[in-house]
Design a protein around this motif. Structure first.
Motif, PDB file in Angstrom:
ATOM      1  N   VAL A   1      29.163  75.441  49.291  1.00 23.17           N
ATOM      2  CA  VAL A   1      28.925  74.590  48.121  1.00 23.17           C
ATOM      3  C   VAL A   1      29.079  73.120  48.473  1.00 23.17           C
ATOM      4  O   VAL A   1      28.399  72.252  47.912  1.00 23.17           O
ATOM      5  CB  VAL A   1      29.888  74.978  46.977  1.00 23.17           C
ATOM      6  N   SER A   2      29.972  72.812  49.406  1.00 23.28           N
ATOM      7  CA  SER A   2      30.260  71.415  49.741  1.00 23.28           C
ATOM      8  C   SER A   2      29.214  70.781  50.641  1.00 23.28           C
ATOM      9  O   SER A   2      29.198  69.557  50.795  1.00 23.28           O
ATOM     10  CB  SER A   2      31.638  71.306  50.411  1.00 23.28           C
ATOM     11  N   LEU A   3      28.350  71.584  51.265  1.00 24.41           N
ATOM     12  CA  LEU A   3      27.302  71.004  52.106  1.00 24.41           C
ATOM     13  C   LEU A   3      26.393  70.115  51.260  1.00 24.41           C
ATOM     14  O   LEU A   3      26.121  70.423  50.091  1.00 24.41           O
ATOM     15  CB  LEU A   3      26.487  72.111  52.782  1.00 24.41           C
ATOM     16  N   PRO A   4      25.897  69.014  51.826  1.00 23.84           N
ATOM     17  CA  PRO A   4      25.131  68.028  51.039  1.00 23.84           C
ATOM     18  C   PRO A   4      23.698  68.452  50.759  1.00 23.84           C
ATOM     19  O   PRO A   4      22.732  67.771  51.123  1.00 23.84           O
ATOM     20  CB  PRO A   4      25.174  66.780  51.927  1.00 23.84           C
ATOM     21  N   THR A   5      23.546  69.604  50.118  1.00 23.73           N
ATOM     22  CA  THR A   5      22.220  70.068  49.703  1.00 23.73           C
ATOM     23  C   THR A   5      22.141  70.017  48.180  1.00 23.73           C
ATOM     24  O   THR A   5      23.175  70.055  47.506  1.00 23.73           O
ATOM     25  CB  THR A   5      21.968  71.509  50.179  1.00 23.73           C
ATOM     26  N   PRO A   6      20.941  69.922  47.614  1.00 23.80           N
ATOM     27  CA  PRO A   6      20.817  69.856  46.150  1.00 23.80           C
ATOM     28  C   PRO A   6      21.416  71.089  45.479  1.00 23.80           C
ATOM     29  O   PRO A   6      20.945  72.208  45.677  1.00 23.80           O
ATOM     30  CB  PRO A   6      19.293  69.788  45.925  1.00 23.80           C
ATOM     31  N   GLY A   7      22.464  70.891  44.693  1.00 25.40           N
ATOM     32  CA  GLY A   7      23.063  71.987  43.946  1.00 25.40           C
ATOM     33  C   GLY A   7      23.658  73.088  44.803  1.00 25.40           C
ATOM     34  O   GLY A   7      23.841  74.216  44.325  1.00 25.40           O
ATOM     35  N   GLY A   8      23.967  72.785  46.076  1.00 21.31           N
ATOM     36  CA  GLY A   8      24.511  73.814  46.954  1.00 21.31           C
ATOM     37  C   GLY A   8      23.477  74.812  47.436  1.00 21.31           C
ATOM     38  O   GLY A   8      23.825  75.824  48.061  1.00 21.31           O
ATOM     39  N   VAL A   9      22.189  74.557  47.160  1.00 24.83           N
ATOM     40  CA  VAL A   9      21.119  75.474  47.567  1.00 24.83           C
ATOM     41  C   VAL A   9      21.053  75.539  49.092  1.00 24.83           C
ATOM     42  O   VAL A   9      21.103  74.516  49.775  1.00 24.83           O
ATOM     43  CB  VAL A   9      19.755  75.018  47.000  1.00 24.83           C
ATOM     44  N   GLY A  10      20.939  76.718  49.615  1.00 30.88           N
ATOM     45  CA  GLY A  10      20.846  76.903  51.060  1.00 30.88           C
ATOM     46  C   GLY A  10      22.209  77.104  51.682  1.00 30.88           C
ATOM     47  O   GLY A  10      22.457  78.117  52.335  1.00 30.88           O
ATOM     48  N   GLY A  11      23.095  76.150  51.477  1.00 29.65           N
ATOM     49  CA  GLY A  11      24.425  76.260  52.057  1.00 29.65           C
ATOM     50  C   GLY A  11      25.178  77.463  51.522  1.00 29.65           C
ATOM     51  O   GLY A  11      25.768  78.243  52.291  1.00 29.65           O
ATOM     52  N   TYR A  12      25.173  77.634  50.203  1.00 32.50           N
ATOM     53  CA  TYR A  12      25.877  78.759  49.590  1.00 32.50           C
ATOM     54  C   TYR A  12      25.257  80.075  50.050  1.00 32.50           C
ATOM     55  O   TYR A  12      25.961  81.025  50.396  1.00 32.50           O
ATOM     56  CB  TYR A  12      25.813  78.638  48.071  1.00 32.50           C
ATOM     57  N   HIS A  13      23.924  80.135  50.074  1.00 32.36           N
ATOM     58  CA  HIS A  13      23.231  81.363  50.459  1.00 32.36           C
ATOM     59  C   HIS A  13      23.522  81.733  51.910  1.00 32.36           C
ATOM     60  O   HIS A  13      23.747  82.906  52.233  1.00 32.36           O
ATOM     61  CB  HIS A  13      21.722  81.184  50.260  1.00 32.36           C
ATOM     62  N   ALA A  14      23.515  80.716  52.784  1.00 32.85           N
ATOM     63  CA  ALA A  14      23.741  80.978  54.202  1.00 32.85           C
ATOM     64  C   ALA A  14      25.166  81.459  54.457  1.00 32.85           C
ATOM     65  O   ALA A  14      25.390  82.432  55.196  1.00 32.85           O
ATOM     66  CB  ALA A  14      23.462  79.704  55.018  1.00 32.85           C
ATOM     67  N   LEU A  15      26.154  80.801  53.846  1.00 34.75           N
ATOM     68  CA  LEU A  15      27.549  81.200  54.078  1.00 34.75           C
ATOM     69  C   LEU A  15      27.869  82.535  53.415  1.00 34.75           C
ATOM     70  O   LEU A  15      28.701  83.296  53.924  1.00 34.75           O
ATOM     71  CB  LEU A  15      28.482  80.104  53.588  1.00 34.75           C
ATOM     72  N   MET A  16      27.220  82.827  52.290  1.00 37.89           N
ATOM     73  CA  MET A  16      27.381  84.143  51.674  1.00 37.89           C
ATOM     74  C   MET A  16      26.887  85.225  52.629  1.00 37.89           C
ATOM     75  O   MET A  16      27.548  86.256  52.821  1.00 37.89           O
ATOM     76  CB  MET A  16      26.604  84.212  50.357  1.00 37.89           C
ATOM     77  N   GLN A  17      25.728  85.004  53.238  1.00 35.65           N
ATOM     78  CA  GLN A  17      25.192  86.016  54.157  1.00 35.65           C
ATOM     79  C   GLN A  17      26.083  86.164  55.383  1.00 35.65           C
ATOM     80  O   GLN A  17      26.359  87.291  55.823  1.00 35.65           O
ATOM     81  CB  GLN A  17      23.774  85.642  54.589  1.00 35.65           C
ATOM     82  N   ILE A  18      26.529  85.050  55.945  1.00 29.59           N
ATOM     83  CA  ILE A  18      27.398  85.123  57.126  1.00 29.59           C
ATOM     84  C   ILE A  18      28.658  85.941  56.813  1.00 29.59           C
ATOM     85  O   ILE A  18      29.061  86.809  57.585  1.00 29.59           O
ATOM     86  CB  ILE A  18      27.777  83.703  57.603  1.00 29.59           C
ATOM     87  N   GLY A  19      29.266  85.653  55.654  1.00 30.09           N
ATOM     88  CA  GLY A  19      30.483  86.362  55.300  1.00 30.09           C
ATOM     89  C   GLY A  19      30.261  87.841  55.063  1.00 30.09           C
ATOM     90  O   GLY A  19      30.975  88.691  55.628  1.00 30.09           O
ATOM     91  N   LEU A  20      29.287  88.179  54.244  1.00 26.56           N
ATOM     92  CA  LEU A  20      29.061  89.581  53.888  1.00 26.56           C
ATOM     93  C   LEU A  20      28.583  90.414  55.075  1.00 26.56           C
ATOM     94  O   LEU A  20      29.037  91.551  55.270  1.00 26.56           O
ATOM     95  CB  LEU A  20      28.042  89.679  52.749  1.00 26.56           C
ATOM     96  N   VAL A  21      27.679  89.855  55.865  1.00 23.63           N
ATOM     97  CA  VAL A  21      27.103  90.622  56.972  1.00 23.63           C
ATOM     98  C   VAL A  21      28.058  90.664  58.166  1.00 23.63           C
ATOM     99  O   VAL A  21      28.352  91.734  58.704  1.00 23.63           O
ATOM    100  CB  VAL A  21      25.742  90.029  57.392  1.00 23.63           C
ATOM    101  N   SER A  22      28.531  89.503  58.589  1.00 26.36           N
ATOM    102  CA  SER A  22      29.313  89.433  59.824  1.00 26.36           C
ATOM    103  C   SER A  22      30.727  89.966  59.665  1.00 26.36           C
ATOM    104  O   SER A  22      31.278  90.560  60.600  1.00 26.36           O
ATOM    105  CB  SER A  22      29.372  87.983  60.315  1.00 26.36           C
ATOM    106  N   LEU A  23      31.330  89.752  58.495  1.00 23.59           N
ATOM    107  CA  LEU A  23      32.716  90.189  58.303  1.00 23.59           C
ATOM    108  C   LEU A  23      32.827  91.599  57.743  1.00 23.59           C
ATOM    109  O   LEU A  23      33.754  92.340  58.094  1.00 23.59           O
ATOM    110  CB  LEU A  23      33.451  89.214  57.377  1.00 23.59           C
ATOM    111  N   PHE A  24      31.882  91.972  56.858  1.00 23.77           N
ATOM    112  CA  PHE A  24      32.061  93.227  56.120  1.00 23.77           C
ATOM    113  C   PHE A  24      30.885  94.187  56.241  1.00 23.77           C
ATOM    114  O   PHE A  24      30.843  95.203  55.550  1.00 23.77           O
ATOM    115  CB  PHE A  24      32.340  92.915  54.648  1.00 23.77           C
ATOM    116  N   GLY A  25      29.917  93.881  57.103  1.00 21.36           N
ATOM    117  CA  GLY A  25      28.857  94.824  57.423  1.00 21.36           C
ATOM    118  C   GLY A  25      27.904  95.146  56.292  1.00 21.36           C
ATOM    119  O   GLY A  25      27.278  96.208  56.296  1.00 21.36           O
TER     120      GLY A  25
END
Length: 344
Positions: free
Chosen positions: A260-284
């Motif tokens: 959310v803190s990444l300097p993208t409009p409304g957190g778009v892209g940053g939130y999606h990317a970190l959500m995927q990294i967390g869900l896929v890489s940490l919890f399969g």
């Protein structure tokens, strides 16, 4: 020009991150995952997430108590939501300045302490995120092979915790030494006096933390805020079809906050990317499900603010020009001598 460059840079970053998330996804499979999502559960997650702002206001009121006791809830809630809305729409996270400046203007509060409470607010958020991450990591179900990434997150969280605690202690120390520092600054050059008085004004935002009782309650509110955010996020992720536990979601809080803190409009892209990294890489979690969870949970965060925000603009009789004017008040910080009272 600077705002335009920031906006274009943020947009480009958002496009690159969205491409990274979605370039290898089957559009039909992603559509099916979105259709299968539980929209009532997602609405519940959105409601819980929006409701955390009530506790955020209560914490902010405590932080401002040394400046003025019992500030009305309504203007504070409006300032919080309108600040978030501005952050979603305007590049450069202007909403972080709009929130305290708007409250200062509408409630006739000194701007420096209002800004200072937001600095303390953000440090307290960081403390709560790291604390809940540590609690969640005790019961999280990490996927095999994720130990390296989990270790990197733990190390980063530990470093962040040290920096956050140091920042809070620094604010409290400057707040306690305010009268002496003011006397010293009165004999300095005009630029140094301006900068010093600006810092002293900001430090007043930590006055409440000098009271052990208030500090304990403020920390408790901080943990409640991020527990509610974690709960709303967990409900939303489950609604998207990702079978993760609540503790797993707490572990992901630092990643999602970074997104959310990444300097993208409304957190778009940053939130999606970190959500995927967390869900896929940490919890399969399946990457398509993870991408869908990012889309749906981001909407659950953004849409309520974009609905409630304009309603508050109308009911509170606030215009966009008022928000801009409130932000410009920051230029005056440091021109007035801060007033220091007794310790809270």
């Amino acid at each position: 020009m600077k705002t335009a460059v920031q906006g274009l840079g943020g947009l480009l970053l958002a496009v690159l991150l969205l491409y990274w998330v979605f370039h290898d996804k089957d559009p039909q499979a992603l559509s099916s995952a979105l259709i299968r999502a539980s929209w009532p559960a997602l609405a519940l997650g959105a409601f819980i997430n929006l409701s955390h702002n009530v506790v955020r206001v209560l914490r902010w009121r405590l932080l401002l108590a040394p400046v003025r006791e019992r500030i009305l809830f309504r203007p504070m809630f409006s300032a919080v939501v309108l600040g978030f809305m501005t952050t979603l729409i305007v590049p450069g996270r202007v909403g972080e300045l709009v929130r305290p400046a708007l409250l200062s203007a509408r409630e006739d509060l000194p701007l420096g302490p209002c800004l200072g409470t937001v600095v303390a607010d953000r440090l307290l958020d960081g403390f709560a995120i790291v604390a809940l991450f540590a609690a969640g990591s005790l019961g999280a179900h990490f996927v095999a092979g994720s130990a390296s990434l989990a270790g990197e997150i733990r190390f980063t969280a530990a470093v962040a915790l040290v920096a956050i605690v140091a920042g809070l202690i620094g604010l409290v120390v400057v707040s306690a030494l305010g009268p002496r520092l003011e006397a010293w600054l009165s004999r300095r050059s005009a630029p140094l006096m301006w900068a010093g008085r600006a810092a002293l004004g900001l430090s007043r935002g930590a006055d409440a933390l000098r009271s052990p009782r208030r500090a304990a309650l403020i920390v408790l509110y901080s943990l409640v805020i991020w527990t509610m955010i974690g709960l709303g996020t967990w409900v939303g992720i489950r609604a998207a079809g990702a079978a993760v536990g609540f503790a797993d979601t707490l572990v992901m809080l630092p990643l999602l906050a970074l997104g959310v803190s990444l300097p993208t409009p409304g957190g778009v892209g940053g939130y999606h990317a970190l959500m995927q990294i967390g869900l896929v890489s940490l919890f399969g979690v399946d990457p398509t499900i993870a991408a869908g969870a990012g889309i749906l949970m981001h909407l659950a965060i953004v849409v309520p603010v974009l609905i409630v925000g304009p309603i508050l603009l109308y009911t509170e009789k606030v215009s966009w020009s008022d928000l801009v004017a409130a932000g410009k008040q920051v230029r005056d910080l440091g021109t007035a001598q801060p007033k220091f009272g007794t310790a809270p």
